[in-house]
Design an enzyme around this catalytic site. Structure first.
Site, PDB file in Angstrom:
ATOM      1  N   GLY B  31     -24.974  13.530  32.882  1.00 49.37           N
ATOM      2  CA  GLY B  31     -25.222  13.751  31.463  1.00 49.37           C
ATOM      3  C   GLY B  31     -25.425  15.205  31.094  1.00 49.37           C
ATOM      4  O   GLY B  31     -25.430  15.553  29.919  1.00 49.37           O
ATOM      5  N   CYS B 240      -7.685 -10.868  17.525  1.00 50.23           N
ATOM      6  CA  CYS B 240      -6.445 -10.106  17.545  1.00 50.23           C
ATOM      7  C   CYS B 240      -5.314 -10.980  17.002  1.00 50.23           C
ATOM      8  O   CYS B 240      -5.154 -12.127  17.412  1.00 50.23           O
ATOM      9  CB  CYS B 240      -6.117  -9.660  18.972  1.00 50.23           C
ATOM     10  N   CYS B 243      -2.617 -11.321  20.215  1.00 48.52           N
ATOM     11  CA  CYS B 243      -2.905 -12.058  21.443  1.00 48.52           C
ATOM     12  C   CYS B 243      -4.060 -13.025  21.282  1.00 48.52           C
ATOM     13  O   CYS B 243      -4.396 -13.764  22.196  1.00 48.52           O
ATOM     14  CB  CYS B 243      -3.186 -11.088  22.595  1.00 48.52           C
ATOM     15  N   CYS B 265      -5.373  -5.637  18.953  1.00 50.55           N
ATOM     16  CA  CYS B 265      -6.142  -4.964  19.989  1.00 50.55           C
ATOM     17  C   CYS B 265      -5.769  -3.489  20.002  1.00 50.55           C
ATOM     18  O   CYS B 265      -4.602  -3.131  19.945  1.00 50.55           O
ATOM     19  CB  CYS B 265      -5.790  -5.524  21.378  1.00 50.55           C
ATOM     20  N   CYS B 271      -3.691  -6.158  25.478  1.00 50.07           N
ATOM     21  CA  CYS B 271      -3.060  -7.086  24.546  1.00 50.07           C
ATOM     22  C   CYS B 271      -1.752  -7.629  25.140  1.00 50.07           C
ATOM     23  O   CYS B 271      -1.504  -8.841  25.155  1.00 50.07           O
ATOM     24  CB  CYS B 271      -2.781  -6.371  23.227  1.00 50.07           C
TER      25      CYS B 271
END
Lengths: 227, 295, 261
Positions: B31, B240, B243, B265, B271
């Site tokens: 980080g 979606c 899909c 997606c 997808c």
């Protein structure tokens, strides 16, 4: 309660050629609880100067001032502040306040400083203002806009809000009408009765005669013209 | 295959060493933003110069590279970066998340869970999460050093005060292993939970800002929030349309001038994979229904 | 605790400064400054521009590194302490009110966010709680509650200054540094601010060090006064004593130079 010993004072005027002006020497004063001592002497003889020195407002050049056991000439600022908050009240001739603060708050402030509940402090302030005949409609206004006499009465109310064991009064009855003069004299008598030690300056001879137990002529403390 | 005029993966070896040191330091201090001497790249800032340099420093000839932009393999940015490394490093490329050993991404984490051994490289425009409220770099570095992160919550407070909820929906700040507050790059906050405890190595490169930071595998990452306004990884409340996936991040596509829209997606590989398995969404009728309308 | 209780609770100074010196190259910033500040005391520092009063304040608050001397706060050596610790103090037990509210506020953040920042900095994580406390403090500095989501840039100068004070006092500091807090304000606004400050100092028992060139401000606010000239303290004592019976030539000049209204 108040004891002044061999007190002297001079002013050094650094910006006027360094002149040193002695204004007081060998001043002695003792005031017991419940007693009122009047300072007399012609104008400029050092009445106010002595009073201001007792309050710690002017520095002493020599000698001692004991108020309730504290030597004001030696004390640290915060000791003097505490003394002023708890023990030593002062009614000066002039009212000095933050503009815009309502009169009621101005009078209640000494009690608030001491940590009294706001409600009780305002009650006491209101009582004093009423007694000193300040119309209630003015209580919420700042005293800076008041007439001289009104300001003086607000100043007195403020000075008497807390039951100080020692009080300094500089011309408390000046510029007051007969009715209010009577109220102030009664307040002084009540303070004496509860045991306050009072030092006062009164030009009003009737007032002086009525409240003062004895008089001290400060002319005696004027330094002999050093030739 | 490799264009012989270039060193492997474009950058010279000394530069790659310098970048690798920064990466290693970043992994050692999860980080923490490590400064590095970012190079001029043959593409403009904002096109992923930071990510490209990190990728270049990590690539080995055996790697299989995937590049996505907003989840898609077929957008301009993704295509050009993929071609760049095909030409300068000659590595194999793929669109399948599971097959890739190194994935460079802009603004998304793939839907398919990452695995050990994979590296995910993020393109980062502004690495400093505190900059929004404190423009002085000297001061923000000091704040990271001394863990003074009250300001980060001021940003979230402002969100709630203004919008009634935390309106930050991407680049949502996180705290790494209870120490550094980090900007996860402009990924949607929907992806934030995937940052935490991932088996893959996650590297962040900011080219213009000259910063690299990292999350080693299985690093604990927490999205900042308030007790009474907890973090939630939201997405559009739809399935979606191609899909039928219910749990993937969606792009909204306007399909005509009348304002018709569809949700698809954003992860094209995910997808396509589902469709290949026979799963169908609301608008999946013909092989390429949307493309025609869009064209 | 009331002021008197605080005063009597302990005789230890809250802040003890000894021989504090700061030079800018060969020029003196402040030289050999020593004083004690006790809980609940208000110390005024006056002097003309360049007298070293602001340098002194910055050194005390840790914004500038002193060359020599000691600053002991509540038993801890401030100049020797780690920066983490010093900054923690400056977010919790200390406060610093700048002359220009822009230096002490985040102009791009709402009033509520400005007040809430110190709370969040010390770990407050409940939005509702932070907001409640911010609303309370806005009320105490006489800013209407419905301005909580406005940015300070939409406020008047006096309101900004009051907001800065709320932002500083929300975490209940014990020691407040003020640098010309009434500086750029209209006279009428100044009075209101002075009254507010006096009330807060009294009710919260704050210890305050206030730097100003305005003698009227210190007369109304400060218990004690320190007069500085060319980096040195030339006189100190009870505020009214220093103003009414100044001993040093410079103080006499300063006092006599004030225009009477």
């Amino acid at each position: 309660m108040i004891r002044v010993e061999n007190l002297s004072k001079s002013f050094a005027m650094h910006n006027q050629g360094g002149a040193v002006i002695p204004v007081m020497s060998g001043a002695e004063l003792a005031v017991a609880s419940g007693e009122c001592v009047g300072l007399v002497g012609q104008s400029g003889s050092g009445k106010s100067t002595l009073m201001r020195m007792i309050y710690g407002n002017y520095l002493a050049a020599g000698g001692h001032i004991h108020v309730d056991g504290l030597d004001v000439t030696q004390a640290a600022p915060r000791q003097i502040i505490r003394l002023r908050r708890e023990t030593l009240g002062y009614v000066s001739q002039f009212l000095r306040v933050v503009p815009r603060v309502p009169t009621l708050e101005v009078v209640a402030e000494p009690l608030l400083q001491l940590g009294h509940p706001a409600e009780r402090a305002r009650e006491r302030a209101a009582g004093l203002l009423a007694r000193l005949n300040i119309p209630e409609r003015l209580w919420s206004l700042s005293p800076t806009t008041f007439s001289g006499g009104e300001q003086q009465r607000v100043n007195i109310a403020r000075g008497f809000a807390h039951a100080y064991p020692a009080l300094l009064l500089d011309e408390p009855t000046a510029s007051l009408d007969a009715v209010n003069r009577e109220v102030v004299l009664a307040l002084i008598e009540e303070a004496k009765a509860r045991g306050a030690a009072i030092v006062g300056i009164f030009h009003d001879e009737g007032a002086r005669a009525r409240v003062c137990d004895r008089l001290v002529d400060v002319t005696a403390f004027t330094p002999k013209a050093a030739a | 295959m490799t264009d012989q005029a270039y060193n492997f993966a474009y950058l010279d070896e000394q530069t790659k060493r310098m970048i690798r040191r920064a990466i290693l330091k970043g992994i050692a201090v999860p980080g923490y933003q490590v400064p590095f001497a970012s190079r001029e790249m043959p593409m403009p800032y904002g096109w992923g110069t930071g990510g490209v340099q990190v990728t270049a420093a990590c690539l080995v000839p055996e790697d299989r590279l995937k590049v996505i932009d907003q989840g898609a393999d077929d957008t301009t940015n993704a295509v050009s970066i993929r071609k760049f490394f095909q030409r300068t490093a000659g590595v194999d490329v793929t669109e399948a998340t599971a097959d890739a050993s190194l994935i460079q991404t802009r603004h998304r984490i793939p839907e398919t869970p990452l695995t050990e051994g994979q590296i995910l490289v993020y393109q980062v425009p502004i690495p400093e999460p505190l900059r929004f409220l404190e423009p002085r770099e000297t001061e923000t570095r000091k704040m990271h050093e001394l863990e003074e992160y009250g300001l980060m919550h001021v940003k979230l407070y402002e969100d709630i005060a203004r919008h009634g909820e935390i309106a930050t929906s991407y680049a949502y700040p996180v705290k790494v292993e209870g120490r550094y507050v980090m900007d996860p790059s402009p990924i949607p906050k929907f992806d934030n939970p995937k940052l935490s405890d991932s088996p893959a190595i996650q590297l962040f490169g900011a080219g213009r800002e000259q910063r690299i930071y990292a999350l080693p595998p299985y690093t604990h990452v927490v999205s900042l929030d308030f007790e009474d306004h907890p973090f939630s990884a939201s997405k559009a409340p739809h399935d979606c349309d191609l899909c039928g996936a219910q749990e993937s991040y969606l792009d909204e596509v306007i399909t005509d001038d009348a304002g018709s829209r569809m949700f698809v997606c954003s992860d094209t590989d995910f997808c396509a994979g589902r469709r290949a398995q026979g799963m169908k969404g609301r608008l999946w009728a013909s092989p390429e229904p949307a493309t025609e309308e869009l064209a | 605790m009331t002021l008197i209780q605080r005063l009597t609770a302990t005789d230890q100074p809250l802040l003890k400064v000894t021989g504090l010196t700061k030079n800018y190259g060969r020029r003196i910033g402040c030289a050999d400054v020593s004083f004690d500040l006790h809980p609940g005391e208000v110390l005024g520092i006056v002097g003309e521009s360049g007298s070293g009063k602001s340098t002194l304040l910055s050194c005390l608050a840790g914004h500038l590194a002193a060359d020599q001397g000691q600053v002991i706060y509540d038993g801890q050596d401030v100049l020797a302490m780690a920066e983490t610790e010093r900054r923690r103090l400056s977010r919790t037990e200390w406060a610093y009110v700048h002359q220009n509210p822009r230096d002490g506020l985040r102009m791009g953040v709402s009033a509520g966010g400005n007040v809430g920042e110190r709370l969040m900095a010390v770990g407050a994580r409940h939005y509702g709680g932070i907001r409640e406390k911010a609303t309370d403090w806005l009320g105490r500095v006489e800013i209407p509650a419905d301005r909580i989501d406005d940015r300070p840039s939409a406020f008047s100068g006096g309101m900004q200054q009051r907001l800065q004070i709320a932002r500083n006092l929300v975490t209940g500091p014990r020691l407040v540094f003020m640098d010309e807090p009434t500086g750029g304000l209209d006279v009428s606004v100044q009075a209101r601010l002075l009254d507010l400050l006096r009330g807060l100092v009294r009710d919260l028992g704050l210890s305050v060090i206030i730097v100003t060139h305005d003698l009227a401000v210190v007369r109304l606010l400060a218990d004690r006064l320190m007069v500085m000239r060319q980096g040195r303290v030339v006189e100190q004592g009870l505020t009214d004593q220093v103003l009414d019976d100044p001993q040093h030539a410079y103080t006499q000049l300063l006092v006599s130079s004030v225009l009477q209204v």
